[in-house]
Motif scaffolding. Structure first.
Motif, PDB file in Angstrom:
ATOM      1  N   ASP A 294       5.281  10.211  -0.970  1.00  0.00           N
ATOM      2  CA  ASP A 294       5.598  11.437  -0.577  1.00  0.00           C
ATOM      3  C   ASP A 294       6.514  12.086  -1.486  1.00  0.00           C
ATOM      4  O   ASP A 294       7.405  13.106  -1.154  1.00  0.00           O
ATOM      5  N   ASP A 295       6.475  11.970  -2.735  1.00  0.00           N
ATOM      6  CA  ASP A 295       7.494  12.301  -3.762  1.00  0.00           C
ATOM      7  C   ASP A 295       6.957  12.306  -5.152  1.00  0.00           C
ATOM      8  O   ASP A 295       5.702  11.908  -5.378  1.00  0.00           O
TER       9      ASP A 295
ATOM     10  N   THR B 214       0.777  -1.201   0.068  1.00  0.00           N
ATOM     11  CA  THR B 214       0.013  -0.029   0.167  1.00  0.00           C
ATOM     12  C   THR B 214       0.889   1.320   0.055  1.00  0.00           C
ATOM     13  O   THR B 214       2.040   1.350   0.390  1.00  0.00           O
ATOM     14  N   THR B 215       0.327   2.397  -0.517  1.00  0.00           N
ATOM     15  CA  THR B 215       0.999   3.644  -0.596  1.00  0.00           C
ATOM     16  C   THR B 215      -0.221   4.888  -0.380  1.00  0.00           C
ATOM     17  O   THR B 215      -1.055   4.720  -0.956  1.00  0.00           O
ATOM     18  N   THR B 216       0.509   5.533   0.634  1.00  0.00           N
ATOM     19  CA  THR B 216      -0.812   6.922   0.763  1.00  0.00           C
ATOM     20  C   THR B 216      -0.157   7.977   0.100  1.00  0.00           C
ATOM     21  O   THR B 216       0.933   8.530   0.616  1.00  0.00           O
ATOM     22  N   SER B 217      -1.058   8.908  -0.600  1.00  0.00           N
ATOM     23  CA  SER B 217      -0.656  10.067  -1.182  1.00  0.00           C
ATOM     24  C   SER B 217      -0.445  11.088  -0.129  1.00  0.00           C
ATOM     25  O   SER B 217      -1.418  11.160   0.654  1.00  0.00           O
TER      26      SER B 217
ATOM     27  N   GLY C 278      -4.238  11.977  -0.123  1.00  0.00           N
ATOM     28  CA  GLY C 278      -4.818  11.164   0.648  1.00  0.00           C
ATOM     29  C   GLY C 278      -5.200   9.961   0.440  1.00  0.00           C
ATOM     30  O   GLY C 278      -5.454   8.853   1.288  1.00  0.00           O
ATOM     31  N   LEU C 279      -5.262   9.522  -0.655  1.00  0.00           N
ATOM     32  CA  LEU C 279      -5.581   8.358  -1.475  1.00  0.00           C
ATOM     33  C   LEU C 279      -4.730   7.250  -1.275  1.00  0.00           C
ATOM     34  O   LEU C 279      -3.351   7.495  -1.296  1.00  0.00           O
ATOM     35  N   VAL C 280      -5.212   6.210  -1.102  1.00  0.00           N
ATOM     36  CA  VAL C 280      -4.320   4.804  -0.880  1.00  0.00           C
ATOM     37  C   VAL C 280      -4.365   3.987  -2.047  1.00  0.00           C
ATOM     38  O   VAL C 280      -5.309   3.643  -2.727  1.00  0.00           O
ATOM     39  N   ALA C 281      -3.269   3.398  -2.546  1.00  0.00           N
ATOM     40  CA  ALA C 281      -3.040   2.651  -3.620  1.00  0.00           C
ATOM     41  C   ALA C 281      -2.546   1.439  -3.202  1.00  0.00           C
ATOM     42  O   ALA C 281      -1.542   1.405  -2.323  1.00  0.00           O
ATOM     43  N   GLY C 282      -2.280   0.334  -4.131  1.00  0.00           N
ATOM     44  CA  GLY C 282      -1.522  -0.892  -4.069  1.00  0.00           C
ATOM     45  C   GLY C 282      -2.534  -1.818  -3.753  1.00  0.00           C
ATOM     46  O   GLY C 282      -3.632  -1.941  -3.562  1.00  0.00           O
TER      47      GLY C 282
ATOM     48  N   TRP D  79      -1.376   9.840  -6.299  1.00  0.00           N
ATOM     49  CA  TRP D  79      -0.953   8.899  -5.492  1.00  0.00           C
ATOM     50  C   TRP D  79       0.520   9.386  -5.009  1.00  0.00           C
ATOM     51  O   TRP D  79       1.184   8.744  -4.227  1.00  0.00           O
ATOM     52  N   GLY D  80       0.921  10.741  -5.408  1.00  0.00           N
ATOM     53  CA  GLY D  80       2.423  11.089  -4.795  1.00  0.00           C
ATOM     54  C   GLY D  80       2.214  12.395  -4.112  1.00  0.00           C
ATOM     55  O   GLY D  80       1.112  12.712  -3.430  1.00  0.00           O
TER      56      GLY D  80
END
Length: 204
Positions: free
Chosen positions: A131-132, A101-104, A108-112, A171-172
């Motif tokens: 975060d980039d 998972t990754t959170t922007s 604030g959206l979560v993907a993965g 997502w970033g």
């Protein structure tokens, strides 16, 4: 440069645009899906390719941030292969990382799970693509493969497979969200729990 261009465009147009930014997408499934559907225990190799990313500062200022995989409950044992190729202008300033998972930090959206891009000086890499910025490339081709296994069950569970390409505002950490998420459907189907015929059993 990216932020500077986007600021000028916001001032000039006074509006945010939203459009699908994904390029031409394709896939392979090995083995190919039988007409009656995959049976329990089958291991399927999925390969996905996206050719191009529609980056346009006047319309869609996001860079490609990652590829999120969506699986139906009939799949298990998701196993990634090699990451997509790096298309950044300076290859040393980024890497593709596998994240469950990754959170922007922007949306604030979560993907993965899937492959996501970690941008910046390697000294500051923290295995967090949310975060980039993303991988800058318009005429690039991104390809990756993964294995999935059909759950062992007698229930006809859903075997959907989708891959969604997303930008680095979604997502970033980039401040603009201009590329809509557009899931790419690879497979729709259900588990075929029917056992194959085993022929006549001899008790001799």
């Amino acid at each position: 440069m990216k932020t500077f261009l986007f600021t000028i465009l916001l001032f000039t147009y006074g509006v945010l645009y939203s459009q699908p930014c994904n390029g031409i997408q394709s896939f392979t499934l090995t083995p190919p899906p039988p007409a009656t559907g995959y049976t329990p225990g089958t291991v399927v190799n999925v390969c996905y390719t996206m050719d191009g990313w529609n980056f346009n500062p006047a319309v869609a200022a996001e860079w490609i941030e990652g590829f999120s995989i969506t699986l139906g409950p009939g799949w298990t044992n998701l196993t990634p292969g090699a990451p997509p190729g790096d298309c950044n202008e300076t290859a040393a300033l980024g890497q593709w990382i596998w994240q469950l998972t990754t959170t922007s930090t922007n949306s604030g959206l979560v993907a993965g799970p899937g492959w996501f891009y970690e941008y910046g000086d390697p000294f500051f890499w923290n295995n967090d693509a949310g975060d980039d910025w993303g991988d800058f490339g318009t005429n690039c081709q991104w390809t990756f493969c993964f294995d999935v296994t059909v759950v062992t069950t007698c229930n006809p569970l859903d075997l959907t497979i989708q891959v969604t390409a997303g930008g680095d505002g979604t997502w970033g950490s980039f401040s603009n969200i201009s590329c809509t998420l557009n899931p790419f459907n690879i497979y729709n189907g259900n588990i075929n729990p029917t056992l194959p015929p085993i022929g006549v059993i001899s008790h001799n």
